[in-house]
Design a protein around this motif. Structure first.
Motif, PDB file in Angstrom:
ATOM      1  N   PHE A  52      19.851  22.117  -4.228  1.00 19.13           N
ATOM      2  CA  PHE A  52      19.215  22.251  -2.916  1.00 19.13           C
ATOM      3  C   PHE A  52      17.700  22.332  -3.064  1.00 19.13           C
ATOM      4  CE2 PHE A  52      17.926  24.835   0.836  1.00 19.13           C
ATOM      5  CZ  PHE A  52      18.296  23.918   1.809  1.00 19.13           C
ATOM      6  N   ARG A  53      17.245  22.957  -4.158  1.00 21.46           N
ATOM      7  CA  ARG A  53      15.809  23.069  -4.397  1.00 21.46           C
ATOM      8  C   ARG A  53      15.193  21.683  -4.618  1.00 21.46           C
ATOM      9  NH1 ARG A  53      16.164  27.553  -7.445  1.00 21.46           N
ATOM     10  NH2 ARG A  53      16.282  26.356  -9.354  1.00 21.46           N
ATOM     11  N   THR A  54      15.881  20.844  -5.404  1.00 22.88           N
ATOM     12  CA  THR A  54      15.364  19.489  -5.630  1.00 22.88           C
ATOM     13  C   THR A  54      15.408  18.677  -4.333  1.00 22.88           C
ATOM     14  OG1 THR A  54      17.517  18.582  -6.286  1.00 22.88           O
ATOM     15  CG2 THR A  54      16.117  19.488  -8.036  1.00 22.88           C
ATOM     16  N   PHE A  55      16.427  18.958  -3.505  1.00 19.43           N
ATOM     17  CA  PHE A  55      16.503  18.263  -2.216  1.00 19.43           C
ATOM     18  C   PHE A  55      15.316  18.647  -1.324  1.00 19.43           C
ATOM     19  CE2 PHE A  55      17.737  18.659   2.293  1.00 19.43           C
ATOM     20  CZ  PHE A  55      17.910  17.319   2.592  1.00 19.43           C
ATOM     21  N   LEU A  56      15.005  19.940  -1.294  1.00 21.06           N
ATOM     22  CA  LEU A  56      13.866  20.386  -0.492  1.00 21.06           C
ATOM     23  C   LEU A  56      12.569  19.781  -1.005  1.00 21.06           C
ATOM     24  CD1 LEU A  56      14.612  24.186   0.149  1.00 21.06           C
ATOM     25  CD2 LEU A  56      14.795  22.283   1.766  1.00 21.06           C
ATOM     26  N   ASP A  57      12.446  19.718  -2.352  1.00 26.22           N
ATOM     27  CA  ASP A  57      11.231  19.158  -2.937  1.00 26.22           C
ATOM     28  C   ASP A  57      11.081  17.680  -2.601  1.00 26.22           C
ATOM     29  OD1 ASP A  57       8.879  19.388  -4.522  1.00 26.22           O
ATOM     30  OD2 ASP A  57       9.920  18.419  -6.190  1.00 26.22           O
ATOM     31  N   VAL A  99       0.841  -1.208   0.000  1.00 23.41           N
ATOM     32  CA  VAL A  99       0.000   0.000   0.000  1.00 23.41           C
ATOM     33  C   VAL A  99       0.873   1.254   0.000  1.00 23.41           C
ATOM     34  CG1 VAL A  99      -1.676   1.347   1.321  1.00 23.41           C
ATOM     35  CG2 VAL A  99      -1.952  -1.127   1.136  1.00 23.41           C
ATOM     36  N   ALA A 100       1.927   1.259   0.825  1.00 21.50           N
ATOM     37  CA  ALA A 100       2.817   2.428   0.898  1.00 21.50           C
ATOM     38  C   ALA A 100       3.464   2.701  -0.463  1.00 21.50           C
ATOM     39  CB  ALA A 100       3.896   2.196   1.957  1.00 21.50           C
ATOM     40  N   GLY A 101       3.902   1.642  -1.152  1.00 23.44           N
ATOM     41  CA  GLY A 101       4.506   1.819  -2.468  1.00 23.44           C
ATOM     42  C   GLY A 101       3.531   2.375  -3.484  1.00 23.44           C
ATOM     43  N   ASN A 102       2.299   1.882  -3.479  1.00 22.24           N
ATOM     44  CA  ASN A 102       1.282   2.394  -4.411  1.00 22.24           C
ATOM     45  C   ASN A 102       0.912   3.844  -4.101  1.00 22.24           C
ATOM     46  OD1 ASN A 102       1.097   0.014  -5.889  1.00 22.24           O
ATOM     47  ND2 ASN A 102      -0.494  -0.848  -4.595  1.00 22.24           N
ATOM     48  N   LEU A 103       0.861   4.182  -2.816  1.00 19.83           N
ATOM     49  CA  LEU A 103       0.604   5.574  -2.434  1.00 19.83           C
ATOM     50  C   LEU A 103       1.733   6.483  -2.900  1.00 19.83           C
ATOM     51  CD1 LEU A 103      -0.765   5.099   1.206  1.00 19.83           C
ATOM     52  CD2 LEU A 103      -2.054   6.000  -0.738  1.00 19.83           C
ATOM     53  N   MET A 104       2.974   6.009  -2.770  1.00 20.25           N
ATOM     54  CA  MET A 104       4.135   6.784  -3.214  1.00 20.25           C
ATOM     55  C   MET A 104       4.054   7.132  -4.686  1.00 20.25           C
ATOM     56  SD  MET A 104       7.357   4.864  -1.496  1.00 20.25           S
ATOM     57  CE  MET A 104       8.372   5.497  -2.812  1.00 20.25           C
ATOM     58  N   ASN A 105       3.729   6.136  -5.494  1.00 23.34           N
ATOM     59  CA  ASN A 105       3.687   6.358  -6.941  1.00 23.34           C
ATOM     60  C   ASN A 105       2.612   7.363  -7.315  1.00 23.34           C
ATOM     61  OD1 ASN A 105       5.725   4.479  -7.281  1.00 23.34           O
ATOM     62  ND2 ASN A 105       4.303   2.778  -7.536  1.00 23.34           N
ATOM     63  N   THR A 106       1.445   7.257  -6.696  1.00 26.43           N
ATOM     64  CA  THR A 106       0.343   8.154  -7.013  1.00 26.43           C
ATOM     65  C   THR A 106       0.587   9.557  -6.463  1.00 26.43           C
ATOM     66  OG1 THR A 106      -1.153   6.262  -6.896  1.00 26.43           O
ATOM     67  CG2 THR A 106      -2.166   8.444  -6.891  1.00 26.43           C
ATOM     68  N   ALA A 107       1.251   9.652  -5.320  1.00 28.13           N
ATOM     69  CA  ALA A 107       1.448  10.941  -4.656  1.00 28.13           C
ATOM     70  C   ALA A 107       2.617  11.740  -5.214  1.00 28.13           C
ATOM     71  CB  ALA A 107       1.649  10.715  -3.164  1.00 28.13           C
ATOM     72  N   GLY A 108       3.351  11.189  -6.165  1.00 25.18           N
ATOM     73  CA  GLY A 108       4.478  11.913  -6.747  1.00 25.18           C
ATOM     74  C   GLY A 108       5.769  11.773  -5.962  1.00 25.18           C
ATOM     75  N   ILE A 109       5.774  10.914  -4.948  1.00 25.06           N
ATOM     76  CA  ILE A 109       6.984  10.730  -4.138  1.00 25.06           C
ATOM     77  C   ILE A 109       8.090  10.094  -4.975  1.00 25.06           C
ATOM     78  CG2 ILE A 109       7.935   9.502  -2.140  1.00 25.06           C
ATOM     79  CD1 ILE A 109       5.234   9.853  -0.771  1.00 25.06           C
ATOM     80  N   THR A 110       7.749   9.098  -5.776  1.00 23.67           N
ATOM     81  CA  THR A 110       8.742   8.426  -6.623  1.00 23.67           C
ATOM     82  C   THR A 110       9.380   9.414  -7.591  1.00 23.67           C
ATOM     83  OG1 THR A 110       7.469   6.369  -6.482  1.00 23.67           O
ATOM     84  CG2 THR A 110       9.111   6.532  -8.236  1.00 23.67           C
ATOM     85  N   ARG A 111       8.568  10.257  -8.206  1.00 23.44           N
ATOM     86  CA  ARG A 111       9.090  11.230  -9.193  1.00 23.44           C
ATOM     87  C   ARG A 111      10.083  12.192  -8.530  1.00 23.44           C
ATOM     88  NH1 ARG A 111       4.815  13.579 -10.167  1.00 23.44           N
ATOM     89  NH2 ARG A 111       5.193  15.637  -9.270  1.00 23.44           N
ATOM     90  N   ARG A 112       9.800  12.609  -7.322  1.00 16.24           N
ATOM     91  CA  ARG A 112      10.693  13.542  -6.629  1.00 16.24           C
ATOM     92  C   ARG A 112      12.009  12.874  -6.237  1.00 16.24           C
ATOM     93  NH1 ARG A 112       5.571  15.342  -5.927  1.00 16.24           N
ATOM     94  NH2 ARG A 112       5.293  17.629  -5.865  1.00 16.24           N
ATOM     95  N   ILE A 113      11.953  11.595  -5.896  1.00 20.19           N
ATOM     96  CA  ILE A 113      13.183  10.850  -5.620  1.00 20.19           C
ATOM     97  C   ILE A 113      14.048  10.794  -6.876  1.00 20.19           C
ATOM     98  CG2 ILE A 113      14.097   8.538  -5.124  1.00 20.19           C
ATOM     99  CD1 ILE A 113      11.774   8.156  -3.187  1.00 20.19           C
ATOM    100  N   ILE A 114      13.421  10.561  -8.022  1.00 19.35           N
ATOM    101  CA  ILE A 114      14.152  10.506  -9.292  1.00 19.35           C
ATOM    102  C   ILE A 114      14.761  11.857  -9.622  1.00 19.35           C
ATOM    103  CG2 ILE A 114      13.865  10.228 -11.786  1.00 19.35           C
ATOM    104  CD1 ILE A 114      11.782   8.052 -11.164  1.00 19.35           C
ATOM    105  N   ASN A 115      14.000  12.939  -9.437  1.00 18.81           N
ATOM    106  CA  ASN A 115      14.513  14.285  -9.729  1.00 18.81           C
ATOM    107  C   ASN A 115      15.718  14.622  -8.861  1.00 18.81           C
ATOM    108  OD1 ASN A 115      12.489  14.649 -11.604  1.00 18.81           O
ATOM    109  ND2 ASN A 115      11.144  15.781 -10.231  1.00 18.81           N
TER     110      ASN A 115
END
Length: 424
Positions: free
Chosen positions: A209-214, A63-79
């Motif tokens: 630093f901006r990407t880190f904050l994001d 569930v946590a992984g699916n929430l991450m993908n939908t919430a944009g958490i994965t994309r921010r990790i990649i950025n």
């Protein structure tokens, strides 16, 4: 004789295209009917296989992984990963591996890593000028880091099978997982330089630093899980629930990309994934009970030790068996069946059970990137729109690196035992 028929029926069903869970179930049913054992044993053994508090981690982490993908958490990790290494030759490919290492601290599964990170980075890499087969190979191979770096779903399975501390198993995988990640970065960089793949402009410190904050809230999830488990603040099961609550709050209140309408879809998808895993665990436990009844572990131990009692040779034989099994069997099923079979062999040559567990998990995770049943290969090839054959050829250098790390972990126990020793 009956054990031979059991394995033969299982292999035949696999070759006919039956899912692994049904192959285990049907072959077990065949055995029970021939032996005249009451079929009531099936629900008993299946239920005992999944009746574990520790296994509650699995649905929560899904569930946590699916929430991450939908919430944009994965994309921010990649950025954030791209901001750190994007300016190096092959930077986007290196960001792929780095994102997998960070993502590993949350999801604990290789397939989730391949699907979520691959869906974003494989098209981006192709657009930047990377070969499609290379892009898919980097994604599939780097996803193997996920089940090694804590938290790890396969480690949870091993813990329930052996009674070993899941926290100590998580710690045991940390150093091998980091070594694996940096080794994959090294071969990725070498191939990128050799093929002159592109690099991006170096970002200013302010932009980094901006990407880190994001990404700070996303990275905070990794810190929360690892510090919570390793610091003894909560158990792995409690940590998985904390991860769900954290992802839900960050997705809705901080990033605001997770909408109320997304929740039913996420729940349904998570239930579907959890059900498939639990059915597989239950049927694999039934199969393992039959194997134990037929004294297969003792026979395997006698067979291996009759070849040699030299620890170097025995470990080599165990690795060969597991690598072969990993090519044809799903990880969870292979763990349930072969850990009870091979653990006695490992202990007879003086191998620490924690060290053995890490070696087994790494072996079977490599199987996710080898044909014919390498599910990470299928997912990556589908995203990259290439044939499985092209991907297998492109994956050869990464596979050799995985093997090198496997043998390093197998023959250097301190890599797995140093951190659990500190906990003790």
């Amino acid at each position: 004789m009956m054990a031979l028929l059991l394995f033969l029926s299982f292999v035949v069903l696999l070759l006919l295209g039956f899912p692994v869970a049904f192959s285990l179930g049907v072959s077990s049913l065949f055995y029970l009917l021939v032996k005249g054992i009451p079929l009531s044993i099936i629900p008993q053994k299946m239920y005992s296989g999944i009746d574990s508090f520790v296994l509650l981690c699995i649905p929560a982490f899904i569930v946590a992984g699916n929430l991450m993908n939908t919430a944009g958490i994965t994309r921010r990790i990649i950025n954030f990963s791209n901001a750190i290494v994007g300016h190096i030759r092959g930077g986007l490919a290196l960001a792929n591996v780095a994102a997998s290492m960070i993502f590993a601290g949350i999801s604990g599964t290789a397939l989730a890593d391949t699907a979520s990170i691959g869906a974003i980075l494989i098209p981006a890499m192709k657009e930047e000028g990377y070969d499609a087969d290379f892009s898919a190979a980097v994604t599939a191979s780097s996803s193997t880091v996920g089940p090694i770096i804590p938290p790890s779903v396969p480690m949870i399975i091993v813990g329930t099978l052996t009674g070993l501390s899941v926290t100590r198993l998580f710690l045991a995988g940390a150093i091998p997982g980091v070594i694996l990640g940096f080794s994959l970065m090294a071969i990725t960089y070498y191939l990128s330089v050799k093929r002159n793949y592109p690099k991006e402009e170096r970002l200013s410190l302010r932009a980094v630093f901006r990407t880190f904050l994001d990404a700070s809230w996303a990275l905070g999830m990794v810190v929360l899980i690892l510090v919570g488990i390793l610091g003894g603040i909560f158990t792995p099961t409690e940590a998985s629930v904390v991860a769900v609550v954290y992802a839900l709050l960050v997705g809705t209140l901080v990033y605001r990309e997770l909408k109320p309408g997304d929740i039913p879809r996420i729940v349904v998808e998570s239930v579907r994934m959890t059900t498939s895993v639990m059915v597989l665990v239950g049927l694999a436990r039934l199969f393992a009970w039959i194997i134990t009844t037929e004294r297969i572990p003792q026979l395997v131990a006698q067979g291996i030790l009759s070849i040699s009692t030299n620890p170097f040779v025995v470990i080599l034989l165990i690795n060969a068996i597991l690598l072969f099994v990993g090519c044809f069997m799903e990880t969870v099923a292979a763990l349930v069946i072969f850990v009870p079979v091979l653990l006695p062999v490992a202990m007879k040559i003086g191998m620490d059970p924690i060290h053995f567990a890490v070696m087994v998990v790494l072996n079977l995770i490599i199987g996710l990137t080898t044909p014919p049943v390498g599910v990470c290969l299928f997912v990556a090839a589908n995203i990259a729109r290439i044939s499985l054959g092209d991907l297998v050829r492109a994956n050869v250098p990464f596979f050799l690196v995985l093997l090198a790390v496997l043998f390093l972990v197998s023959y250097c126990p301190p890599l797995s035992l140093a951190l659990p020793g500190l906990l003790r």
